[in-house]
Design a protein around this motif. Structure first.
Motif, PDB file in Angstrom:
ATOM      1  N   GLY A 104       0.851  -1.182   0.000  1.00  0.00           N
ATOM      2  CA  GLY A 104       0.000   0.000   0.000  1.00  0.00           C
ATOM      3  C   GLY A 104       0.884   1.228   0.000  1.00  0.00           C
ATOM      4  O   GLY A 104       2.113   1.138  -0.108  1.00  0.00           O
ATOM      5  N   TYR A 105       0.280   2.401   0.138  1.00  0.00           N
ATOM      6  CA  TYR A 105       1.053   3.643   0.127  1.00  0.00           C
ATOM      7  C   TYR A 105       2.126   3.649   1.209  1.00  0.00           C
ATOM      8  O   TYR A 105       3.261   4.066   0.980  1.00  0.00           O
ATOM      9  CB  TYR A 105       0.115   4.843   0.333  1.00  0.00           C
ATOM     10  N   ASN A 106       1.764   3.184   2.425  1.00  0.00           N
ATOM     11  CA  ASN A 106       2.732   3.216   3.525  1.00  0.00           C
ATOM     12  C   ASN A 106       3.886   2.263   3.272  1.00  0.00           C
ATOM     13  O   ASN A 106       5.032   2.540   3.630  1.00  0.00           O
ATOM     14  CB  ASN A 106       2.047   2.876   4.857  1.00  0.00           C
TER      15      ASN A 106
ATOM     16  N   LYS B  87       5.145   1.430   0.321  1.00  0.00           N
ATOM     17  CA  LYS B  87       6.038   2.080  -0.644  1.00  0.00           C
ATOM     18  C   LYS B  87       6.901   3.139   0.040  1.00  0.00           C
ATOM     19  O   LYS B  87       8.108   3.227  -0.205  1.00  0.00           O
ATOM     20  CB  LYS B  87       5.222   2.724  -1.772  1.00  0.00           C
ATOM     21  N   LYS B  88       6.290   3.913   0.914  1.00  0.00           N
ATOM     22  CA  LYS B  88       7.027   4.967   1.620  1.00  0.00           C
ATOM     23  C   LYS B  88       8.140   4.374   2.477  1.00  0.00           C
ATOM     24  O   LYS B  88       9.294   4.843   2.435  1.00  0.00           O
ATOM     25  CB  LYS B  88       6.058   5.765   2.503  1.00  0.00           C
TER      26      LYS B  88
ATOM     27  N   CYS C 111      -2.017   0.901  -5.903  1.00  0.00           N
ATOM     28  CA  CYS C 111      -2.233   2.286  -5.477  1.00  0.00           C
ATOM     29  C   CYS C 111      -2.571   3.172  -6.679  1.00  0.00           C
ATOM     30  O   CYS C 111      -2.090   2.937  -7.789  1.00  0.00           O
ATOM     31  CB  CYS C 111      -0.990   2.825  -4.773  1.00  0.00           C
TER      32      CYS C 111
ATOM     33  N   ASP D 185      -1.582   6.065  -7.460  1.00  0.00           N
ATOM     34  CA  ASP D 185      -0.468   6.818  -8.049  1.00  0.00           C
ATOM     35  C   ASP D 185       0.600   5.931  -8.673  1.00  0.00           C
ATOM     36  O   ASP D 185       1.627   6.414  -9.139  1.00  0.00           O
ATOM     37  CB  ASP D 185       0.173   7.730  -6.995  1.00  0.00           C
ATOM     38  N   ASP D 186       0.362   4.610  -8.727  1.00  0.00           N
ATOM     39  CA  ASP D 186       1.395   3.697  -9.232  1.00  0.00           C
ATOM     40  C   ASP D 186       1.785   3.979 -10.677  1.00  0.00           C
ATOM     41  O   ASP D 186       2.957   3.877 -11.054  1.00  0.00           O
ATOM     42  CB  ASP D 186       0.929   2.240  -9.104  1.00  0.00           C
TER      43      ASP D 186
ATOM     44  N   ASP E 194       4.244   6.674 -10.666  1.00  0.00           N
ATOM     45  CA  ASP E 194       5.328   6.504  -9.696  1.00  0.00           C
ATOM     46  C   ASP E 194       6.499   5.797 -10.385  1.00  0.00           C
ATOM     47  O   ASP E 194       6.415   4.610 -10.726  1.00  0.00           O
ATOM     48  CB  ASP E 194       4.830   5.676  -8.511  1.00  0.00           C
TER      49      ASP E 194
END
Length: 331
Positions: free
Chosen positions: A279-281, A283-284, A301, A303-304, A307
């Protein structure tokens, strides 16, 4: 298998390949960069156990076909093309393998060397500190296939063995595998309890070691020295990272990177998410942990697509025909 699917596999797809008609698909394809996902190959896969390993003979057919029809590049080169918005004239492919099975060294590498094809191998780093480590999906498959039990109890939930899907809870309408994928740290103790309660040691004696054995630290060290081999992380313990706490994700990714780098003496800059789950977290945390290249299966996600750190993969079916797989790659 339906009659239609059987006819397609046995008659239609072989005819398409023989007549080279599949190349028409490639001409109209908008996907000029493609990353393939394998796990391993063995001479005779145990399909009763799972579909993780492709027959060695078919894998060699893949390599011959891929070498002849596509540009084959390293995963790092694939990311360079992507980040620089370079769309190749000819379809370009990278090969990847998940988990770090020993057959990657004994079966896969000799064939890669024969055809001079590079590949990236994503390692579950627990196997580098515990030579007897077996990933939980393999443990569950071995119990499903070779234990005498007809049911499993997981955290108070009973799962009944069914022929096609393994252990399944009608109460929760979920398989034991999907149930475990939702777990965090409690998973480890539950898996250990399963192994004891359902006599895993007896079941594993009926299983060909090639189907579950991962490379240990010494084997990976030798393996990584090949000029055709690049090593990435597949996490430390094969959690579904999108389902666990951010602190556990951080521990999984940092620990895996450190252990693998200390083992092979090289930088590890790529992570492939177990089960394609993130998920976003996640990736971060991956970027913060020092990974530059992130590998999904299907994008998760919004924005993938924009990205430049993440790319998807096509999972190769190990239970279908050579022709079916090659047509899928051309599309």
């Amino acid at each position: 298998m339906s009659i239609t699917k059987s006819i397609a596999r046995k008659l239609v797809f072989p005819a398409v390949i023989t007549l080279v008609l599949e190349k028409l698909l490639s001409a109209f394809s908008t996907h000029k960069r493609l990353i393939l996902c394998y796990h391993g190959c063995v001479p005779e896969p145990d399909y009763a156990l799972n579909g993780r390993h492709i027959p060695t003979k078919q894998f060699e057919q893949h390599l011959i076909y891929i070498k002849k029809n596509f540009n084959v590049v390293t995963l790092n080169e694939m990311f360079r093309l992507y980040r620089e918005n370079i769309i190749p004239d000819k379809k370009t492919i990278s090969l990847t393998f998940d988990d770090g099975y020993l057959n990657n060294q004994t079966r896969v590498l000799p064939l890669l060397e024969k055809y001079n094809i590079p590949a990236t191998f994503f390692i579950v780093s627990s196997a580098l500190i515990d030579a007897d480590y077996i990933p939980w999906p393999d443990i569950l498959d071995i119990l499903k296939t070779y234990s005498t039990t007809t049911s499993l109890e997981l955290g108070g939930v009973v799962f009944i063995k069914e022929d096609k899907i393994g252990f399944f809870s009608k109460q929760l309408r979920i398989s034991a595998s999907d149930y475990i994928k939702k777990m965090g740290k409690e998973r480890n103790s539950i898996i250990q309890q399963l192994m004891v309660k359902y006599d895993f040691e007896k079941a594993i004696q009926k299983t060909d070691i090639e189907n579950y054995k991962l490379m240990n630290a010494e084997q990976l060290k030798v393996f990584s020295k090949s000029k055709l081999v690049d090593i990435g992380s597949h996490s430390h313990s094969h959690y579904n990272l999108g389902n666990i706490s951010e602190s556990l994700v951080k521990d999984e990714l940092i620990r895996s990177k450190k252990i693998i780098e200390e083992t092979i003496g090289k930088e590890v800059n790529t992570i492939a998410y177990p089960d394609g789950n993130y998920g976003y977290n996640v990736k971060k945390v991956s970027i913060e942990a020092g990974y530059k290249n992130l590998i999904a299966v299907k994008y998760q996600c919004k924005d993938d697509l924009s990205d430049k750190a993440i790319l998807p993969r096509l999972t190769i079916s190990n239970t279908t025909t050579f022709e079916s797989n090659m047509i899928q790659i051309q599309m």
